[in-house]
Design an enzyme around this catalytic site. Structure first.
Site, PDB file in Angstrom:
ATOM      1  N   HIS A  33       1.762   4.714  -2.798  1.00  0.00           N
ATOM      2  CA  HIS A  33       1.962   6.153  -2.610  1.00  0.00           C
ATOM      3  C   HIS A  33       3.324   6.574  -3.167  1.00  0.00           C
ATOM      4  O   HIS A  33       3.455   7.624  -3.808  1.00  0.00           O
ATOM      5  CB  HIS A  33       1.909   6.507  -1.127  1.00  0.00           C
ATOM      6  CG  HIS A  33       0.556   6.506  -0.521  1.00  0.00           C
ATOM      7  ND1 HIS A  33      -0.502   7.250  -1.012  1.00  0.00           N
ATOM      8  CD2 HIS A  33       0.074   5.872   0.590  1.00  0.00           C
ATOM      9  CE1 HIS A  33      -1.561   7.064  -0.242  1.00  0.00           C
ATOM     10  NE2 HIS A  33      -1.243   6.233   0.731  1.00  0.00           N
ATOM     11  N   HIS A  74       0.829  -1.205   0.000  1.00  0.00           N
ATOM     12  CA  HIS A  74       0.000   0.000   0.000  1.00  0.00           C
ATOM     13  C   HIS A  74       0.867   1.261   0.000  1.00  0.00           C
ATOM     14  O   HIS A  74       0.691   2.147  -0.848  1.00  0.00           O
ATOM     15  CB  HIS A  74      -0.918  -0.013   1.226  1.00  0.00           C
ATOM     16  CG  HIS A  74      -1.754   1.218   1.369  1.00  0.00           C
ATOM     17  ND1 HIS A  74      -3.058   1.283   0.945  1.00  0.00           N
ATOM     18  CD2 HIS A  74      -1.479   2.441   1.905  1.00  0.00           C
ATOM     19  CE1 HIS A  74      -3.545   2.494   1.195  1.00  0.00           C
ATOM     20  NE2 HIS A  74      -2.599   3.214   1.782  1.00  0.00           N
ATOM     21  N   GLU A  75       1.787   1.340   0.952  1.00  0.00           N
ATOM     22  CA  GLU A  75       2.601   2.549   1.047  1.00  0.00           C
ATOM     23  C   GLU A  75       3.490   2.728  -0.185  1.00  0.00           C
ATOM     24  O   GLU A  75       3.787   3.857  -0.589  1.00  0.00           O
ATOM     25  CB  GLU A  75       3.441   2.533   2.326  1.00  0.00           C
ATOM     26  CG  GLU A  75       2.617   2.587   3.610  1.00  0.00           C
ATOM     27  CD  GLU A  75       1.701   3.797   3.683  1.00  0.00           C
ATOM     28  OE1 GLU A  75       2.054   4.846   3.107  1.00  0.00           O
ATOM     29  OE2 GLU A  75       0.623   3.690   4.298  1.00  0.00           O
ATOM     30  N   HIS A  97       3.299   6.968  -6.817  1.00  0.00           N
ATOM     31  CA  HIS A  97       2.578   8.186  -7.181  1.00  0.00           C
ATOM     32  C   HIS A  97       3.528   9.388  -7.142  1.00  0.00           C
ATOM     33  O   HIS A  97       3.457  10.287  -7.993  1.00  0.00           O
ATOM     34  CB  HIS A  97       1.407   8.386  -6.224  1.00  0.00           C
ATOM     35  CG  HIS A  97       0.320   9.265  -6.748  1.00  0.00           C
ATOM     36  ND1 HIS A  97      -0.766   9.633  -5.969  1.00  0.00           N
ATOM     37  CD2 HIS A  97       0.122   9.870  -7.938  1.00  0.00           C
ATOM     38  CE1 HIS A  97      -1.569  10.406  -6.670  1.00  0.00           C
ATOM     39  NE2 HIS A  97      -1.053  10.573  -7.866  1.00  0.00           N
TER      40      HIS A  97
END
Length: 670
Positions: free
Chosen positions: A463, A459-460, A466
């Site tokens: 980020h 998940h991280e 991104h």
């Protein structure tokens, strides 16, 4: 010694020279940065030439580079490695940062120059930049008279100080509420490596020979899955959910009441009925009513599923359940129904292999990027590792820093932040960090992840991608600088690769034998995915709806009894469940009270998940893990930042608006 923060870093990609920075440097650099930035703003205001895009808007984008450099490094330490000196400096500087923002966005002469910029003939990103600045001026009080602006400045300063204090108290409460045990027998059921970590944590805290069960930020603690001793589970649970609300120096309830009242006042000053409406005005959600409608649609089905799960747990337990029993018996049901033992999976999820052969492998397969560890580049703590990320042609893309272990100087939870934002205007390439809070094993022992930690790592890193893939002109639009209810979307999409067959087969190997995770276990994991969704969705919605309940208050009825208000709010929202506390209770809800980050915006996770679930369907329909799919997702969405309206980026990628049905199916809420 010369302050290394006062000049651009000579290191690759502008990585701060942490080895040369001491605490005194942060204070000097931040203060110098604040003064320099205001001088640059004043030069824009005093420019005798008519306002234009170059001399006003681009001048604003170029301003404040010293402040950005100093603040990015400083706040990284505040979150990840805060000494007493750093915490004291945070308390001192936070109101100054608030006043600084107000000095810029309540500057009428500056606003007048922006309002006078002719956007005709500008490209789309440049025109959007002007629009976004004007919107921030208006949302910051530029339209208020002098008395209104003066009051708003005071409110903002007070909120900044209260948020800092809330964050510091909750961080300390995680440490002081950890459960100390003196008998190894009380650890029955706890995996051996966790017991070793508990012994090491006790030794580090000055309790050699004992065992310390440290806390994570959410209500439910990982050890409750495996601890056989019901009374130990009870004590651990109560230590967790009582944080911040038991009186004493770390109680935060008075802070909460003050913050809620001030936020309601701020919303009124800015022309909104309440703080929730002010917040949603800055998001992709069309209005607050749309948020309420969606949450109210999900809650009844989630609670029904949770009740069905509770009945199954009670049957296995053979006695009335309490909240501290849920995780323990849920694991038993999963083992009995699906033959899945989550603790037995951990040897297959060793951290280094998960990163190299899972997280990085998936990114390479999708986007062609490669990862090269740079041990000569140092972070702010010895545990921080640095990788250079390169494009397929070998050109440098940016740096990725991984800081995976828990420590007393780090706040709870997991997050991504940037040290350097990508910008074509400034010629900068991204430097991003992932922080997790995994218990560090003794030297020489492997770091074995739980399923939840595995999910968090992917998940991280979503980020991080991104931020790394940002390809925008202006720093204001870089990477994750998107509305809060959109920012979780790319990170959630990256979770899909955890169980993707090619990826799972590459990283899920026993750390000692190298044997792959058996296919029959993989099949059972997939079959069991819906088990626990009732609990998970209800736990999440409890926190999200509690957040909204605090922020729809108009300031005239701030409750005296915080815990009574919490209970009534959960009941009114239909998510009060005696066995399922909200993921975060008010006393340790850092997302919404340690600053404004997710205040009235914790709904963002489920809002973003609508986009995520629909995107997963797109990948499945189009062949899954492929360069073509990855490149398209990167070009239309991950690279865009906020350079165009985020939902336009979604539509450019998906070909239509998102549909809710994939989310309902994923969470068993049809």
């Amino acid at each position: 010694m010369t302050n290394p923060l006062l000049t651009p870093s000579p290191l690759p990609y502008g990585l701060p020279p942490f080895a040369d920075i001491d605490e005194a440097h942060y204070a000097e650099a931040v203060r110098s940065g604040l003064a320099e930035h205001l001088a640059e703003i004043q030069a824009i205001v005093d420019n005798a030439e008519p306002a234009g895009f170059e001399n006003t808007v681009l001048a604003m984008e170029r301003a404040g580079q010293l402040l950005q450099r100093a603040a990015a490094s400083f706040f990284t330490l505040v979150s990840a490695d805060a000494s007493d000196g750093i915490r004291a400096l945070e308390t001192e500087l936070s109101p100054q940062f608030s006043a600084h923002q107000d000095a810029i966005y309540m500057n009428r002469r500056l606003f007048d120059r922006f309002a006078a910029v002719d956007t005709a003939g500008l490209d789309d990103e440049s025109a959007r930049l002007v629009e976004e600045y004007l919107k921030e001026f208006r949302q910051s009080g530029i339209q208020l008279d002098d008395a209104g602006q003066e009051r708003l400045r005071a409110v903002n300063a007070e909120l900044s100080g209260l948020g800092t204090e809330f964050g510091q108290r909750t961080k300390e409460a995680m440490k002081t509420n950890a459960l100390l045990l003196d008998d190894a027998a009380e650890l029955s059921g706890l995996p051996a490596d966790d017991a070793t970590s508990a012994a090491e944590a006790a030794r580090a805290a000055g309790h050699d020979g004992n065992y310390l069960l440290t806390l994570i930020q959410p209500s439910n603690q990982p050890a409750m899955v495996s601890l056989d001793n019901r009374d130990v589970r009870r004590r651990l649970y109560q230590a967790s959910v009582s944080r911040g609300s038991s009186g004493g120096s770390l109680d935060v309830l008075d802070l909460v009441k003050s913050m809620v009242a001030l936020r309601a006042e701020k919303a009124r000053l800015l022309g909104f009925a309440n703080y929730a409406e002010l917040t949603v005005d800055r998001q992709t959600a069309p209005d607050f009513g749309a948020v309420q409608t969606m949450m109210n649609r999900l809650a009844p089905a989630a609670v029904r599923n949770a009740d069905a799960e509770a009945a199954a747990l009670a049957e296995v337990a053979g006695h009335p359940l309490e909240a501290w029993d849920w995780a323990y018996y849920s694991a038993k049901v999963r083992r009995e129904r699906y033959s899945v033992d989550e603790q037995a999976l951990r040897p297959y999820f060793e951290l280094d292999r998960v990163l190299r052969d899972g997280v990085f492998f998936a990114a390479t397969a999708l986007y062609g990027v490669t990862f090269h560890e740079r041990p000569e580049l140092v972070g702010y703590h010895p545990d921080v590792r640095v990788w250079e990320v390169r494009n397929e042609d070998g050109s440098g893309l940016g740096l990725f820093l991984g800081d995976y272990y828990a420590r007393e100087s780090k706040r709870g939870g997991a997050w991504m932040n940037s040290l350097v934002d990508q910008s074509a205007l400034l010629g900068t390439r991204p430097v991003v960090i992932n922080n997790l809070n995994i218990s560090k094993p003794p030297a020489g022992e492997p770091t074995l992840l739980t399923l939840d930690e595995l999910r968090t790592a992917f998940h991280e890193f979503g980020h991080a991608l991104h931020g790394l893939f940002s390809n925008v002109a202006f720093p204001r639009f870089s990477g994750t600088a998107v509305p809060r209810d959109f920012v979780e979307y790319p990170s959630q999409v990256n979770e899909m690769w955890i169980m993707w067959p090619e990826v799972l087969a590459n990283y899920a190997r026993h750390h000692a034998t190298g044997e792959p995770l058996p296919q029959d276990i993989v099949d059972r994991l997939n079959e069991s995915q819906l088990w626990g969704e009732g609990f998970g969705t209800t736990e999440y919605l409890g926190a999200a709806l509690l957040d909204l309940a605090w922020h729809v208050l108009d300031g005239s009825g701030i409750p005296e009894d915080v815990l009574e208000f919490e209970a009534k709010a959960l009941a009114a929202a239909g998510v009060a469940h005696n066995l399922i506390p909200p993921r975060y209770r008010t006393g340790y809800f850092q997302h919404i009270f340690a600053g404004d980050g997710y205040a009235a915006g914790y709904y963002s996770y489920i809002w973003s998940e609508v986009l995520d679930a629909d995107t997963v369907e797109w990948f499945k329909e189009n062949g899954g893990l492929s360069r073509a799919n990855g490149d398209f997702f990167r070009s239309e969405l991950l690279s865009r930042g906020n350079s165009r309206e985020p939902l336009e980026s979604f539509r450019a990628f998906r070909g239509r608006d998102a549909q809710l049905e994939p989310l309902l199916k994923r969470r068993g809420l049809e």
